[in-house]
Motif scaffolding. Structure first.
Motif, PDB file in Angstrom:
ATOM      1  N   GLY A   1      24.519  38.094  35.240  1.00 22.71           N
ATOM      2  CA  GLY A   1      24.672  36.645  35.370  1.00 22.71           C
ATOM      3  C   GLY A   1      23.647  36.012  36.291  1.00 22.71           C
ATOM      4  N   SER A   2      23.256  34.773  35.973  1.00 24.58           N
ATOM      5  CA  SER A   2      22.390  33.966  36.834  1.00 24.58           C
ATOM      6  C   SER A   2      23.268  33.089  37.720  1.00 24.58           C
ATOM      7  N   VAL A   3      23.009  33.095  39.034  1.00 22.82           N
ATOM      8  CA  VAL A   3      23.814  32.328  39.978  1.00 22.82           C
ATOM      9  C   VAL A   3      23.161  30.967  40.209  1.00 22.82           C
TER      10      VAL A   3
ATOM     11  N   MET B   1      28.008  28.364  39.750  1.00 24.17           N
ATOM     12  CA  MET B   1      28.180  28.812  38.377  1.00 24.17           C
ATOM     13  C   MET B   1      27.455  30.135  38.200  1.00 24.17           C
ATOM     14  N   VAL B   2      28.112  31.083  37.539  1.00 22.21           N
ATOM     15  CA  VAL B   2      27.473  32.337  37.151  1.00 22.21           C
ATOM     16  C   VAL B   2      27.391  32.316  35.632  1.00 22.21           C
ATOM     17  N   LEU B   3      26.166  32.298  35.108  1.00 19.61           N
ATOM     18  CA  LEU B   3      25.942  32.017  33.690  1.00 19.61           C
ATOM     19  C   LEU B   3      25.340  33.205  32.958  1.00 19.61           C
ATOM     20  N   THR B   4      25.894  33.515  31.789  1.00 17.65           N
ATOM     21  CA  THR B   4      25.322  34.490  30.864  1.00 17.65           C
ATOM     22  C   THR B   4      25.192  33.825  29.499  1.00 17.65           C
TER      23      THR B   4
ATOM     24  N   GLU C   1      33.508  52.887  44.288  1.00 16.96           N
ATOM     25  CA  GLU C   1      32.918  52.363  43.064  1.00 16.96           C
ATOM     26  C   GLU C   1      32.062  51.138  43.389  1.00 16.96           C
ATOM     27  N   SER C   2      31.216  50.774  42.422  1.00 16.23           N
ATOM     28  CA  SER C   2      30.411  49.575  42.577  1.00 16.23           C
ATOM     29  C   SER C   2      31.315  48.349  42.487  1.00 16.23           C
ATOM     30  N   ASN C   3      31.445  47.636  43.590  1.00 18.24           N
ATOM     31  CA  ASN C   3      32.341  46.487  43.654  1.00 18.24           C
ATOM     32  C   ASN C   3      31.649  45.389  44.449  1.00 18.24           C
ATOM     33  N   ARG C   4      30.889  44.562  43.747  1.00 15.41           N
ATOM     34  CA  ARG C   4      30.081  43.553  44.418  1.00 15.41           C
ATOM     35  C   ARG C   4      30.792  42.213  44.436  1.00 15.41           C
ATOM     36  N   SER C   5      30.672  41.528  45.570  1.00 20.17           N
ATOM     37  CA  SER C   5      31.271  40.212  45.744  1.00 20.17           C
ATOM     38  C   SER C   5      30.170  39.186  45.968  1.00 20.17           C
ATOM     39  N   LEU C   6      30.461  37.943  45.572  1.00 18.77           N
ATOM     40  CA  LEU C   6      29.545  36.852  45.853  1.00 18.77           C
ATOM     41  C   LEU C   6      29.936  36.241  47.194  1.00 18.77           C
ATOM     42  N   VAL C   7      28.974  36.199  48.113  1.00 18.20           N
ATOM     43  CA  VAL C   7      29.221  35.767  49.489  1.00 18.20           C
ATOM     44  C   VAL C   7      28.346  34.564  49.787  1.00 18.20           C
ATOM     45  N   VAL C   8      28.884  33.605  50.529  1.00 18.81           N
ATOM     46  CA  VAL C   8      28.100  32.457  50.986  1.00 18.81           C
ATOM     47  C   VAL C   8      28.050  32.504  52.509  1.00 18.81           C
TER      48      VAL C   8
ATOM     49  N   GLN D   1      27.827  32.698  60.124  1.00 19.54           N
ATOM     50  CA  GLN D   1      29.148  32.546  59.538  1.00 19.54           C
ATOM     51  C   GLN D   1      29.076  32.847  58.051  1.00 19.54           C
ATOM     52  N   PHE D   2      30.171  33.337  57.485  1.00 21.00           N
ATOM     53  CA  PHE D   2      30.152  33.663  56.060  1.00 21.00           C
ATOM     54  C   PHE D   2      31.538  33.518  55.461  1.00 21.00           C
ATOM     55  N   GLN D   3      31.572  33.447  54.144  1.00 23.18           N
ATOM     56  CA  GLN D   3      32.821  33.365  53.397  1.00 23.18           C
ATOM     57  C   GLN D   3      32.645  34.144  52.099  1.00 23.18           C
ATOM     58  N   VAL D   4      33.652  34.915  51.734  1.00 25.34           N
ATOM     59  CA  VAL D   4      33.620  35.673  50.483  1.00 25.34           C
ATOM     60  C   VAL D   4      34.301  34.850  49.401  1.00 25.34           C
ATOM     61  N   LEU D   5      33.602  34.609  48.312  1.00 26.90           N
ATOM     62  CA  LEU D   5      34.185  33.867  47.212  1.00 26.90           C
ATOM     63  C   LEU D   5      35.162  34.761  46.441  1.00 26.90           C
ATOM     64  N   PRO D   6      36.060  34.170  45.654  1.00 30.59           N
ATOM     65  CA  PRO D   6      37.031  34.979  44.900  1.00 30.59           C
ATOM     66  C   PRO D   6      36.351  36.074  44.082  1.00 30.59           C
ATOM     67  N   GLN D   7      37.017  37.211  43.987  1.00 27.88           N
ATOM     68  CA  GLN D   7      36.456  38.393  43.339  1.00 27.88           C
ATOM     69  C   GLN D   7      36.173  38.145  41.864  1.00 27.88           C
ATOM     70  N   LEU D   8      35.071  38.725  41.398  1.00 23.06           N
ATOM     71  CA  LEU D   8      34.762  38.718  39.977  1.00 23.06           C
ATOM     72  C   LEU D   8      34.210  40.086  39.592  1.00 23.06           C
ATOM     73  N   GLY D   9      34.153  40.385  38.320  1.00 25.08           N
ATOM     74  CA  GLY D   9      33.738  41.703  37.859  1.00 25.08           C
ATOM     75  C   GLY D   9      32.294  42.021  38.200  1.00 25.08           C
ATOM     76  N   SER D  10      31.995  43.316  38.372  1.00 22.99           N
ATOM     77  CA  SER D  10      30.650  43.735  38.758  1.00 22.99           C
ATOM     78  C   SER D  10      29.619  43.430  37.683  1.00 22.99           C
ATOM     79  N   ALA D  11      30.039  43.296  36.417  1.00 23.40           N
ATOM     80  CA  ALA D  11      29.094  43.007  35.336  1.00 23.40           C
ATOM     81  C   ALA D  11      28.412  41.659  35.546  1.00 23.40           C
ATOM     82  N   TRP D  12      29.111  40.734  36.180  1.00 23.94           N
ATOM     83  CA  TRP D  12      28.517  39.419  36.427  1.00 23.94           C
ATOM     84  C   TRP D  12      27.337  39.510  37.381  1.00 23.94           C
ATOM     85  N   SER D  13      27.407  40.406  38.352  1.00 29.30           N
ATOM     86  CA  SER D  13      26.297  40.536  39.299  1.00 29.30           C
ATOM     87  C   SER D  13      25.074  41.160  38.644  1.00 29.30           C
TER      88      SER D  13
END
Length: 375
Positions: free
Chosen positions: A156-158, A168-171, A127-134, A141-153
């Motif tokens: 939402g504006s990052v 901040m992810v804003l809608t 399924e579509s399961n997107r994560s926000l990564v820094v 080097q990278f780090q995966v931020l805590p999971q959030l719903g795919s609708a935010w991607s």
């Protein structure tokens, strides 16, 4: 490189030689061969050049036709993901490989303090399961931020900031907020209750700014809204309309305004300069206004030259991105960008050779590339 005399030099000697180069040249040397890439990304060498100042690039977001559904349907096609950046000081395009990320279809959306924030999809997910990564593409080097719903991607504006890696992810209806100081290591959810979908929101210092249309379906009326991050609370409306009587009709003279983070405690508002205040006016040029957030006073920062603006007049879509003292302008079917550069006095110029295909409409952000930024 196996038979090269370079291999017979002590590692410490090589590190000292390459550490004398500017960061820009070190980046170029990395792409020469695997030996150079491994040596110039080693922890010891990264620490050795940690005092070098970052490089300020203008990075491009991937075009919309690279959407993850398209990528999944064409997963048999091997394509190395890259972050394309423009170096205004050298007037050249560069690219950073994102192949070190174990994600499908990485989609960079923002940057702060040398770190790139992107949406990535797990290669093992059906399924579509997107994560926000820094990540830092220089140190890989990278780090995966805590999971959030795919609708935010999707909606939402990052927004990101250098203080405590705030995100901040804003809608229109809600906002998710994350910081390294969060004791629960999770996203905090707040109600937004904005009058309309936030337009070009930005995070500046301890505040978020966004434009909202409070007009009618027939006539837009833009207002500037703001909220303070340290005072976010679900018990009351966090957003207030920022306006002053002295501003007059400053927000009415610009057609389809956008916000861009300025230099220091400044905010840029950019849009078409209306020729009159009729219902659907034409524009005479693109205007850049600058708001001093301490004095709450506007001033004109620049307006696009007439001969350059003619290239944008017939376009139905305009995109604006950048920050500080550099702002880029992109329009459909234009294979180049217009650049406003206020580093040493205002200069307008064209950026040629824009990579990628699609409709030619570019989106992007400022990327301050540095070796010391750790996610």
């Amino acid at each position: 490189m196996d038979g090269s005399p370079m291999n017979r030099l002590p590692q410490d000697t090589l590190h000292q030689i390459f550490s004398s180069l500017p960061l820009r040249q070190i980046m170029i040397c990395r792409s020469v061969c695997k030996f150079f890439n491994q040596m110039l990304t080693s922890p010891f060498f990264v620490d050795l050049i940690s005092t070098q100042p970052p490089l300020r690039f203008l990075a491009l977001r991937p075009p919309h036709h690279h959407h993850h559904h398209h990528q999944r349907q064409n997963s048999h096609v091997s394509a190395v993901p890259y972050l394309h950046v423009f170096d205004p000081d050298q007037n050249q395009w560069l690219k950073f490989s994102l192949s070190f990320l174990p994600f499908r279809s990485p989609h960079p959306v923002a940057s702060a303090s040398g770190l790139i924030y992107l949406w990535g999809e797990s290669p093992t997910s059906i399924e579509s399961n997107r994560s926000l990564v820094v990540c830092n593409p220089l140190t890989r080097q990278f780090q995966v931020l805590p999971q959030l719903g795919s609708a935010w991607s999707r909606h939402g504006s990052v927004l990101v900031d250098s203080v405590n890696h705030r995100v901040m992810v804003l809608t229109e209806l809600a906002a998710l907020y994350f910081s390294n100081t969060n004791k629960t290591n999770s996203w905090l959810t707040f109600s937004a209750n904005l009058p309309s979908k936030p337009r070009s929101p930005i995070l500046l210092s301890d505040s978020v700014f966004a434009l909202c249309d409070v007009g009618s379906p027939w006539r837009s009326q833009w207002k500037l809204f703001t909220c303070i991050l340290s005072k976010l609370n679900n018990n009351y409306n966090n957003w207030v309309c920022l306006e002053r009587h002295e501003w007059g009709d400053i927000l009415d003279i610009i057609k389809r305004p956008r916000l861009v983070r300025g230099k220091g405690n400044k905010l840029l508002m950019i849009g078409g300069l209306k020729s009159d205040l009729s219902l659907n006016p034409s524009c005479s040029t693109i205007l850049i206004l600058r708001l001093d957030l301490e004095r709450l006073e506007w001033e004109e920062a620049g307006r696009m030259p007439e001969d350059m603006y003619r290239s944008f007049q017939e376009s139905s879509k305009l995109k604006v991105f950048g920050g500080g003292d550099r702002v880029c302008f992109s329009a459909k079917r234009m294979r180049k960008l217009a650049l406003w550069d206020d580093c040493d006095g205002v200069v307008w110029r064209w950026i040629e050779g824009v990579p990628g295909g699609g409709d030619g409409l570019c989106r992007g952000f400022v990327f301050e590339a540095g070796r010391t930024a750790l996610p």
